[in-house]
Structure formats: C-alpha cells, structure tokens
Scaffold this motif. Structure first.
Motif, PDB file in Angstrom:
ATOM      1  N   VAL A 334      52.544  41.682  47.952  1.00 55.20           N
ATOM      2  CA  VAL A 334      52.638  40.250  47.402  1.00 55.20           C
ATOM      3  C   VAL A 334      53.195  39.490  48.238  1.00 55.20           C
ATOM      4  O   VAL A 334      52.637  38.004  48.245  1.00 55.20           O
ATOM      5  N   TRP A 335      54.136  39.764  49.228  1.00 53.88           N
ATOM      6  CA  TRP A 335      54.746  38.700  49.797  1.00 53.88           C
ATOM      7  C   TRP A 335      54.341  38.785  51.273  1.00 53.88           C
ATOM      8  O   TRP A 335      55.089  37.866  52.244  1.00 53.88           O
ATOM      9  N   GLU A 336      53.277  39.065  51.452  1.00 50.50           N
ATOM     10  CA  GLU A 336      52.770  39.199  53.140  1.00 50.50           C
ATOM     11  C   GLU A 336      52.203  37.864  53.541  1.00 50.50           C
ATOM     12  O   GLU A 336      52.335  37.445  54.428  1.00 50.50           O
ATOM     13  N   ARG A 337      51.419  37.268  52.432  1.00 48.50           N
ATOM     14  CA  ARG A 337      50.873  35.951  52.665  1.00 48.50           C
ATOM     15  C   ARG A 337      50.789  35.468  51.165  1.00 48.50           C
ATOM     16  O   ARG A 337      50.509  36.048  50.188  1.00 48.50           O
ATOM     17  N   ALA A 338      50.586  33.883  51.238  1.00 46.02           N
ATOM     18  CA  ALA A 338      50.492  33.342  49.924  1.00 46.02           C
ATOM     19  C   ALA A 338      49.064  33.710  49.219  1.00 46.02           C
ATOM     20  O   ALA A 338      49.028  33.822  48.171  1.00 46.02           O
ATOM     21  N   GLU A 339      48.129  33.964  49.901  1.00 46.30           N
ATOM     22  CA  GLU A 339      46.734  34.521  49.117  1.00 46.30           C
ATOM     23  C   GLU A 339      46.866  35.848  48.587  1.00 46.30           C
ATOM     24  O   GLU A 339      46.036  36.012  47.637  1.00 46.30           O
ATOM     25  N   ASN A 340      48.026  36.694  48.715  1.00 50.39           N
ATOM     26  CA  ASN A 340      48.280  37.954  48.159  1.00 50.39           C
ATOM     27  C   ASN A 340      49.164  37.684  46.622  1.00 50.39           C
ATOM     28  O   ASN A 340      49.194  38.569  45.928  1.00 50.39           O
ATOM     29  N   LEU A 341      49.436  36.419  46.235  1.00 50.58           N
ATOM     30  CA  LEU A 341      50.118  36.143  45.147  1.00 50.58           C
ATOM     31  C   LEU A 341      49.303  36.197  43.997  1.00 50.58           C
ATOM     32  O   LEU A 341      47.836  35.918  44.234  1.00 50.58           O
ATOM     33  N   PRO A 342      49.718  36.829  43.114  1.00 49.63           N
ATOM     34  CA  PRO A 342      48.622  37.015  41.862  1.00 49.63           C
ATOM     35  C   PRO A 342      48.407  35.810  41.299  1.00 49.63           C
ATOM     36  O   PRO A 342      49.223  34.843  41.150  1.00 49.63           O
ATOM     37  N   THR A 343      47.392  35.504  40.739  1.00 51.01           N
ATOM     38  CA  THR A 343      46.915  34.553  39.818  1.00 51.01           C
ATOM     39  C   THR A 343      47.435  34.510  38.411  1.00 51.01           C
ATOM     40  O   THR A 343      47.842  35.692  38.074  1.00 51.01           O
ATOM     41  N   ALA A 344      47.290  33.540  37.746  1.00 49.22           N
ATOM     42  CA  ALA A 344      47.750  33.669  36.259  1.00 49.22           C
ATOM     43  C   ALA A 344      47.088  34.784  35.698  1.00 49.22           C
ATOM     44  O   ALA A 344      47.624  35.626  34.714  1.00 49.22           O
ATOM     45  N   ALA A 345      45.591  34.858  35.804  1.00 51.62           N
ATOM     46  CA  ALA A 345      44.996  35.878  34.990  1.00 51.62           C
ATOM     47  C   ALA A 345      45.291  37.320  35.488  1.00 51.62           C
ATOM     48  O   ALA A 345      45.428  38.182  34.874  1.00 51.62           O
ATOM     49  N   GLU A 346      45.312  37.330  36.752  1.00 53.71           N
ATOM     50  CA  GLU A 346      45.768  38.889  37.485  1.00 53.71           C
ATOM     51  C   GLU A 346      46.932  39.234  36.976  1.00 53.71           C
ATOM     52  O   GLU A 346      47.567  40.298  36.916  1.00 53.71           O
ATOM     53  N   ILE A 347      48.128  38.342  36.694  1.00 52.57           N
ATOM     54  CA  ILE A 347      49.421  38.856  36.162  1.00 52.57           C
ATOM     55  C   ILE A 347      49.336  39.520  34.925  1.00 52.57           C
ATOM     56  O   ILE A 347      49.878  40.797  34.633  1.00 52.57           O
ATOM     57  N   ASP A 348      48.306  39.253  34.033  1.00 51.36           N
ATOM     58  CA  ASP A 348      48.023  39.949  32.980  1.00 51.36           C
ATOM     59  C   ASP A 348      46.752  40.939  32.969  1.00 51.36           C
ATOM     60  O   ASP A 348      46.690  41.768  32.209  1.00 51.36           O
ATOM     61  N   ASP A 349      46.379  41.249  34.303  1.00 53.19           N
ATOM     62  CA  ASP A 349      45.398  42.156  34.603  1.00 53.19           C
ATOM     63  C   ASP A 349      45.733  42.565  36.010  1.00 53.19           C
ATOM     64  O   ASP A 349      44.917  42.323  36.927  1.00 53.19           O
ATOM     65  N   PRO A 350      46.651  43.380  36.228  1.00 53.26           N
ATOM     66  CA  PRO A 350      47.001  43.856  37.532  1.00 53.26           C
ATOM     67  C   PRO A 350      46.100  44.661  38.106  1.00 53.26           C
ATOM     68  O   PRO A 350      46.007  44.901  39.419  1.00 53.26           O
ATOM     69  N   GLU A 351      45.089  45.160  37.305  1.00 51.57           N
ATOM     70  CA  GLU A 351      44.064  46.135  38.198  1.00 51.57           C
ATOM     71  C   GLU A 351      43.175  45.254  39.018  1.00 51.57           C
ATOM     72  O   GLU A 351      42.500  45.426  40.134  1.00 51.57           O
ATOM     73  N   ALA A 352      43.074  43.972  38.673  1.00 55.08           N
ATOM     74  CA  ALA A 352      42.277  43.041  39.272  1.00 55.08           C
ATOM     75  C   ALA A 352      42.860  42.521  40.468  1.00 55.08           C
ATOM     76  O   ALA A 352      42.327  42.366  41.506  1.00 55.08           O
ATOM     77  N   TRP A 353      44.086  42.474  40.515  1.00 59.04           N
ATOM     78  CA  TRP A 353      44.870  42.166  41.714  1.00 59.04           C
ATOM     79  C   TRP A 353      44.763  43.396  42.584  1.00 59.04           C
ATOM     80  O   TRP A 353      44.547  43.046  43.840  1.00 59.04           O
ATOM     81  N   LEU A 354      44.765  44.541  42.262  1.00 51.76           N
ATOM     82  CA  LEU A 354      44.840  45.764  42.976  1.00 51.76           C
ATOM     83  C   LEU A 354      43.487  45.899  43.651  1.00 51.76           C
ATOM     84  O   LEU A 354      43.454  46.238  44.880  1.00 51.76           O
ATOM     85  N   VAL A 355      42.271  45.624  42.817  1.00 53.45           N
ATOM     86  CA  VAL A 355      41.021  45.453  43.554  1.00 53.45           C
ATOM     87  C   VAL A 355      40.746  44.176  44.553  1.00 53.45           C
ATOM     88  O   VAL A 355      40.398  44.543  45.699  1.00 53.45           O
ATOM     89  N   ARG A 356      41.413  43.216  44.259  1.00 49.60           N
ATOM     90  CA  ARG A 356      41.192  42.013  45.158  1.00 49.60           C
ATOM     91  C   ARG A 356      41.994  42.070  46.474  1.00 49.60           C
ATOM     92  O   ARG A 356      41.633  42.062  47.796  1.00 49.60           O
ATOM     93  N   VAL A 357      43.368  42.650  46.364  1.00 47.85           N
ATOM     94  CA  VAL A 357      44.127  42.613  47.458  1.00 47.85           C
ATOM     95  C   VAL A 357      44.357  43.860  48.208  1.00 47.85           C
ATOM     96  O   VAL A 357      44.006  44.201  49.586  1.00 47.85           O
ATOM     97  N   ASP A 358      44.028  45.142  47.443  1.00 48.09           N
ATOM     98  CA  ASP A 358      44.031  46.334  47.749  1.00 48.09           C
ATOM     99  C   ASP A 358      45.183  46.871  48.817  1.00 48.09           C
ATOM    100  O   ASP A 358      44.822  47.171  49.945  1.00 48.09           O
ATOM    101  N   PRO A 359      46.417  46.922  48.248  1.00 46.01           N
ATOM    102  CA  PRO A 359      47.579  46.947  49.113  1.00 46.01           C
ATOM    103  C   PRO A 359      47.771  48.383  49.623  1.00 46.01           C
ATOM    104  O   PRO A 359      47.106  49.406  48.943  1.00 46.01           O
TER     105      PRO A 359
END
Length: 359
Positions: A334-359
């Motif tokens: 999440v700290w690699e670049r600003a684009e990796n910050l979770p959105t408000a929706a992704e904070i409540d749906d971490p799977e969506a963040w994992l799909v988008r960022v794929d860390p």
C-alpha cells in the motif's frame, strides 16, 4: 493547574486572526498539570531501547526500510502543547487568512479609503473601518475560537500517549519529523489499566515507530496528505476575494481513506511485530478509547475521536484480511505509490483491493 487563569487568558485573546494562538497555548497549559518527566536512568535507557528494538523488529517483520526521526523526545504535557500548537496553526492558516480577508473587504477600505477622506465633503465621510458592532462580534468570535482551541489542546495533552509528527504543511519541507512520548500520560494510563508499565511503554513505542515506518516507506505520503488538506480547505474558503465552493468530497474522501490506512496498518503491524504478549493491552486500551465519564465522552465527540476510533477499526480489519490472505509484507504494498492506497469502498472490501493491486 489554574482554571481561573486559563479562563482569564482566553478572555484576553486579541490580534488580527480568528484564533489568538499564543493565548490558546497558554490557556491550555494553565488548565493542564504538566506532569513529571523526572526519568530514572532505567527509564531513559528503556525508552531508547524500546525505539531501537521497535525499528529493528518492524523492519524485519514488514520487510521495509525506514529511519527513525532524529528528534525523539520524552515530553510532559506542556511540552506536547508547545510541539503541537504549530500543527493546529498550519492547518488553520488558510481558513484564518480567508476570514481575515473577508473581514477587510467587508469592514474597511484600506489606504485608498483613508486617502479619499481628504476630498470628500464633511457631510459624506467614507468608511474607515469595521462598524463597532462588527468589531465587537469579531472580538467575541476570536475569544470563542481561542477558548475552543485551548480546550482541544488541553484535552489532547492529557490523553495523548505518543505521537509521530510528519510535520505536514511545514514551512520547511525538509524539516526533520518528530517522535514524541508523553511520559506522565503513559505512566498514568498504565496504572489506570493495571498493566505493567515497562511493557505498556514498549507497546506504545512500537505503535509510534510503526507510523515512522509508514512515512519512511512512502516518501510521497506527506505531499499526498497535504494536497488533500489544501484542496479541502480551498473548497471551503475559496480563492482570494471569492466565495468558497463548498466541501470538496473527493479530497476529503481520499484523505479519510488514507488516514484509515495509516491507522489500520499501524494497528496490525505493531501487534504482529511486538515481541511480547499484548492481548490484554489491546483489550484494555480499546475499552479506554470508548469509555470514560460523560465529560470525556462529550470531549471525544466534539474532537472527532470517535471517528478516529472507527478509522482504527476499519483500517485494522482491512489489513488483517490482506495480511492473512497474502502476508504482512504484501500489505506493505500500500505504501509503494499513491495509486496503491485503498479507496473508501475497498477498505470495506479488501478482496477488491487484492484483485486491483495484486501485491
């Protein structure tokens, strides 16, 4: 501690701004027992070891490199007020500037108006300053604002345990960040919670050093947060001579999501990196955050501390899910670049963040 002197100090608020910052700080200190920082040699060595060990352990567990600020201070409550009033003032500066500017446009005409009086007929003088009623209202507003700020500074000074200060909106962008421990509060809370003081002090050190790790791993983060604060403030006050556009929902949503990530990551990482038992510390501190008498609960509500607690909870739930699914090092993406910050929706749906960022 002298409540009467604090009230008198607030009542004497003056100056051109909407807050008399010197008197706000003085009144907060008048109403707040500074507490003792007479450290034993063992305590002094303990703080140093806690910070040093936290840095090593956090770097190992999180897989990130960072430096602890050069400024590491053990403070009393008055020291914290002095160190923090500048942060409050920097955030308020744009609002103060707009308020003062609006007052000048509405109540006076500056030098050109004064010059015009030389050629105006005696029967038709021009405006030379704010009307008496307006001036009284400005003075009354300044006193109220100064009192509110003094209350906030005093309450926080009596409750803050430690603080990592990234010096947002500082005049000198390269100024060193700060790491503060409010020693009398740490001692008092450890006693109130009936927990071992050295262990509690060490746990607080891990939390604050975790914030240093976040900002150290994300050199872009201060500028990102500053830009959202500035956009939000500009939306409220508008440009020079212009009316405010109203709240900038995107700026505040992005700021809120970023701060939720900052607080949540710190909660999860400090627990996974801490080199001792912490379940009782977490439980008792969580109870303290939501407890207290009616005055304390009212103060927490007025200062938005309930929102901060919700940030802890939502952010921690997000990062626990990510860490359980991919590991704590993946959560650090999440700290690699600003684009990796979770959105408000992704904070409540971490799977969506994992799909988008794929860390």
């Amino acid at each position: 501690m002298d409540i009467l002197r604090s009230v008198r100090t607030v009542a004497e608020a003056e100056g051109p701004g909407v807050v008399d910052w010197d008197r706000a700080a003085a009144a907060a200190k008048d109403a707040t027992d500074p507490g003792s920082i007479a450290l034993s040699d063992a305590e002094r060595a303990g703080y140093a070891a806690d910070v040093r060990d936290a840095r090593s352990r956090l770097a190992e567990v999180a897989g990130i490199e960072f430096d602890v600020p050069d400024t590491v201070e053990v403070q009393n409550r008055h020291h914290w007020i002095d160190a923090s009033v500048g942060t409050f003032r920097r955030v308020m500066d744009p609002i103060e500037a707009a308020a003062v500017g609006d007052g000048e446009e509405a109540g006076s005409v500056g030098n050109s108006g004064t010059d015009s009086l030389d050629v105006m007929p005696d029967s038709a003088p021009g405006p030379v300053g704010p009307a008496p009623g307006a001036a009284f209202a400005q003075d009354l507003s300044r006193v109220a604002n100064t009192g509110s700020m003094a209350f906030a500074l005093g309450f926080l000074a009596r409750n803050v345990l430690g603080q990592y200060d990234p010096l947002l909106l500082a005049d000198e962008p390269d100024a060193d960040h700060g790491l503060y421990f409010v020693h009398p509060n740490i001692v008092a809370v450890a006693s109130a919670l009936d927990v071992d003081y050295p262990r509690f002090r060490r746990w607080i050190a891990f939390h604050e050093v975790t914030h240093a790790a976040e900002f150290g791993a994300a050199p872009w983060l201060p500028e990102y947060l500053e830009s959202r604060v500035e956009r939000g403030v500009e939306g409220m006050v508008g440009g020079p001579g212009g009316a405010g556009r109203g709240l900038d929902p995107d700026a505040f949503a992005e700021l809120q999501a970023a701060m939720t990530a900052v607080e949540g990551y710190a909660e999860v990482l400090m627990d996974r990196a801490f080199d001792g038992e912490y379940a009782d510390l977490r439980r008792k501190l969580d109870e303290r955050r939501g407890g207290g008498g009616p005055v304390r609960r009212l103060a927490q509500r007025l200062l938005g501390l309930g929102l901060k607690r919700r940030q802890y909870e939502r952010g921690a739930a997000f990062f626990r899910h990510v860490a359980d699914a991919r590991g704590i090092e993946a959560a650090g993406a999440v700290w690699e670049r600003a684009e990796n910050l979770p959105t408000a929706a992704e904070i409540d749906d971490p799977e969506a963040w994992l799909v988008r960022v794929d860390p």
